[in-house]
Design a protein around this motif. Structure first.
Motif, PDB file in Angstrom:
ATOM      1  N   UNK A   1       3.400  -3.895  -1.044  1.00 19.94           N
ATOM      2  CA  UNK A   1       2.217  -3.627  -1.853  1.00 19.94           C
ATOM      3  C   UNK A   1       1.206  -2.777  -1.079  1.00 19.94           C
ATOM      4  N   UNK A   2       0.925  -3.148   0.180  1.00 20.30           N
ATOM      5  CA  UNK A   2      -0.048  -2.392   0.967  1.00 20.30           C
ATOM      6  C   UNK A   2       0.484  -1.006   1.344  1.00 20.30           C
ATOM      7  N   UNK A   3       1.813  -0.899   1.518  1.00 21.33           N
ATOM      8  CA  UNK A   3       2.394   0.418   1.789  1.00 21.33           C
ATOM      9  C   UNK A   3       2.207   1.348   0.599  1.00 21.33           C
ATOM     10  N   UNK A   4       2.351   0.786  -0.608  1.00 21.18           N
ATOM     11  CA  UNK A   4       2.147   1.596  -1.807  1.00 21.18           C
ATOM     12  C   UNK A   4       0.700   2.059  -1.909  1.00 21.18           C
ATOM     13  N   UNK A   5      -0.236   1.187  -1.535  1.00 22.92           N
ATOM     14  CA  UNK A   5      -1.652   1.562  -1.532  1.00 22.92           C
ATOM     15  C   UNK A   5      -1.882   2.705  -0.544  1.00 22.92           C
ATOM     16  N   UNK A   6      -1.312   2.558   0.637  1.00 29.95           N
ATOM     17  CA  UNK A   6      -1.492   3.561   1.683  1.00 29.95           C
ATOM     18  C   UNK A   6      -0.958   4.913   1.246  1.00 29.95           C
ATOM     19  N   UNK A   7       0.205   4.901   0.576  1.00 33.33           N
ATOM     20  CA  UNK A   7       0.857   6.149   0.191  1.00 33.33           C
ATOM     21  C   UNK A   7       0.213   6.815  -1.010  1.00 33.33           C
ATOM     22  N   UNK A   8      -0.458   6.020  -1.870  1.00 36.73           N
ATOM     23  CA  UNK A   8      -0.898   6.577  -3.139  1.00 36.73           C
ATOM     24  C   UNK A   8      -2.397   6.505  -3.402  1.00 36.73           C
ATOM     25  N   UNK A   9      -3.121   5.571  -2.800  1.00 37.20           N
ATOM     26  CA  UNK A   9      -4.528   5.403  -3.134  1.00 37.20           C
ATOM     27  C   UNK A   9      -5.481   5.759  -2.004  1.00 37.20           C
ATOM     28  N   UNK A  10      -4.985   5.869  -0.796  1.00 40.71           N
ATOM     29  CA  UNK A  10      -5.871   6.111   0.335  1.00 40.71           C
ATOM     30  C   UNK A  10      -5.824   7.579   0.748  1.00 40.71           C
ATOM     31  N   UNK A  11      -6.873   8.319   0.472  1.00 47.44           N
ATOM     32  CA  UNK A  11      -6.902   9.719   0.926  1.00 47.44           C
ATOM     33  C   UNK A  11      -6.883   9.773   2.446  1.00 47.44           C
ATOM     34  N   UNK A  12      -6.224  10.740   3.035  1.00 47.19           N
ATOM     35  CA  UNK A  12      -6.093  10.786   4.502  1.00 47.19           C
ATOM     36  C   UNK A  12      -7.419  10.969   5.226  1.00 47.19           C
ATOM     37  N   UNK A  13      -8.467  11.509   4.529  1.00 51.98           N
ATOM     38  CA  UNK A  13      -9.723  11.754   5.224  1.00 51.98           C
ATOM     39  C   UNK A  13     -10.612  10.517   5.327  1.00 51.98           C
ATOM     40  N   UNK A  14     -10.230   9.406   4.710  1.00 48.88           N
ATOM     41  CA  UNK A  14     -11.048   8.197   4.800  1.00 48.88           C
ATOM     42  C   UNK A  14     -10.971   7.605   6.194  1.00 48.88           C
ATOM     43  N   UNK A  15     -12.075   6.981   6.625  1.00 50.09           N
ATOM     44  CA  UNK A  15     -12.045   6.289   7.916  1.00 50.09           C
ATOM     45  C   UNK A  15     -11.460   4.889   7.741  1.00 50.09           C
ATOM     46  N   UNK A  16     -11.263   4.199   8.859  1.00 48.09           N
ATOM     47  CA  UNK A  16     -10.611   2.882   8.827  1.00 48.09           C
ATOM     48  C   UNK A  16     -11.382   1.879   7.981  1.00 48.09           C
ATOM     49  N   UNK A  17     -12.718   1.919   8.066  1.00 50.91           N
ATOM     50  CA  UNK A  17     -13.529   0.974   7.299  1.00 50.91           C
ATOM     51  C   UNK A  17     -13.330   1.183   5.809  1.00 50.91           C
TER      52      UNK A  17
ATOM     53  N   UNK B   1       5.406  -5.804  -8.799  1.00 46.10           N
ATOM     54  CA  UNK B   1       5.106  -5.050 -10.020  1.00 46.10           C
ATOM     55  C   UNK B   1       3.943  -4.094  -9.795  1.00 46.10           C
ATOM     56  N   UNK B   2       2.896  -4.562  -9.120  1.00 45.10           N
ATOM     57  CA  UNK B   2       1.736  -3.715  -8.860  1.00 45.10           C
ATOM     58  C   UNK B   2       2.113  -2.534  -7.971  1.00 45.10           C
ATOM     59  N   UNK B   3       3.009  -2.775  -7.008  1.00 51.00           N
ATOM     60  CA  UNK B   3       3.466  -1.700  -6.137  1.00 51.00           C
ATOM     61  C   UNK B   3       4.120  -0.583  -6.943  1.00 51.00           C
ATOM     62  N   UNK B   4       4.949  -0.977  -7.916  1.00 52.39           N
ATOM     63  CA  UNK B   4       5.612   0.016  -8.771  1.00 52.39           C
ATOM     64  C   UNK B   4       4.590   0.772  -9.612  1.00 52.39           C
ATOM     65  N   UNK B   5       3.625   0.041 -10.192  1.00 52.40           N
ATOM     66  CA  UNK B   5       2.629   0.687 -11.046  1.00 52.40           C
ATOM     67  C   UNK B   5       1.722   1.628 -10.252  1.00 52.40           C
TER      68      UNK B   5
ATOM     69  N   UNK C   1      -5.124  -5.393 -16.234  1.00 49.39           N
ATOM     70  CA  UNK C   1      -4.899  -5.964 -17.561  1.00 49.39           C
ATOM     71  C   UNK C   1      -3.440  -6.389 -17.736  1.00 49.39           C
ATOM     72  N   UNK C   2      -2.508  -5.524 -17.336  1.00 46.00           N
ATOM     73  CA  UNK C   2      -1.086  -5.828 -17.462  1.00 46.00           C
ATOM     74  C   UNK C   2      -0.664  -6.970 -16.530  1.00 46.00           C
ATOM     75  N   UNK C   3      -1.184  -6.939 -15.310  1.00 48.83           N
ATOM     76  CA  UNK C   3      -0.831  -7.981 -14.343  1.00 48.83           C
ATOM     77  C   UNK C   3      -1.318  -9.345 -14.797  1.00 48.83           C
ATOM     78  N   UNK C   4      -2.489  -9.392 -15.409  1.00 50.88           N
ATOM     79  CA  UNK C   4      -3.024 -10.650 -15.916  1.00 50.88           C
ATOM     80  C   UNK C   4      -2.134 -11.215 -17.026  1.00 50.88           C
TER      81      UNK C   4
END
Length: 232
Positions: free
Chosen positions: A119-135, A189-193, A205-208
């Motif tokens: 799940x966190x790998x999917x976040x890293x690959x798709x939601x985290x822009x590379x220019x963001x800092x660690x915080x 499921x969230x990782x796939x979405x 909404x779908x996960x709920x």
């Protein structure tokens, strides 16, 4: 077989295992058992009650044979040493069974952790822009974790901490087995979405809906109930 306790044991076994057993004949034998004149042979027991737990054969290779349940009872009656070994072995097997079931519980927690890594790998690959800092990255991780918390528990990690200030750990440390199973599924499921680029609000909404559906199913699951009782 003149002993009343023996007749009661044989009759109980037949009632549980033999649909053709004749209970009226059994009751007659049980009433007469223990008196000085009462005599009962295996052949008479079988012929009168239509019993199947005991078998009597004549001839060169004949003899009286019994189902293992009955054989254990007879052997325990004959030998106190055998009875003690039987009790010890039964307890050992039950302890082994409990250990295996607890391993299943721990395995489910491990699966949940593995899926959370996906799940966190999917976040890293798709939601985290590379220019963001660690915080900023950690804020996004926490935000996505709360998507699952809201979908399953109906509150965020912060809400839970404020509601339970005396408890250590986090909301997932106090989850029931059913919730851990659903949480593991939601993470996958969230990782796939996330990979599909679905908006966070729509995912929540779908996960709920999925969480509600799966929880309704799992709370009635017999195996889950047994595992929860053992863990408690």
């Amino acid at each position: 077989m003149r002993n009343r306790a023996t007749i009661e044991f044989l009759g109980l076994w037949e009632k549980l295992s033999n649909p053709d057993f004749k209970p009226l004949e059994f009751e007659r034998f049980k009433t007469q058992a223990g008196s000085n004149y009462f005599v009962l042979s295996p052949q008479n027991w079988i012929e009168s009650t239509n019993a199947i737990g005991v078998i009597a054969k004549s001839g060169r290779y004949g003899g009286t044979f019994a189902h293992k349940d009955i054989a254990f009872e007879f052997a325990s009656w004959i030998s106190s040493e055998f009875k003690l070994y039987l009790i010890i072995e039964f307890q050992r097997l039950k302890e082994d069974e409990n250990i295996r079931l607890k391993l299943d519980w721990n395995l489910q927690r491990t699966i949940s952790k593995i899926n959370y890594k996906l799940h966190t790998d999917a976040i890293k690959d798709n939601l985290i822009p590379p220019e963001l800092n660690n915080k900023q990255i950690q804020l996004i991780y926490a935000n996505e974790a709360d998507v699952l918390n809201m979908a399953l528990f109906g509150l965020t990690a912060k809400d839970w901490r404020e509601t339970n200030p005396t408890l250590k750990g986090n909301i997932r440390d106090y989850a029931q087995l059913e919730q851990l199973v659903v949480l593991s599924n939601l993470e996958s499921i969230n990782s796939v979405m996330i990979h599909q680029g679905i908006d966070q609000g729509k995912r929540l909404e779908q996960l709920n809906k999925i969480a509600i559906q799966q929880m309704k199913s799992l709370v009635q699951n017999t195996t889950i109930k047994q595992l929860r009782k053992i863990n408690e």
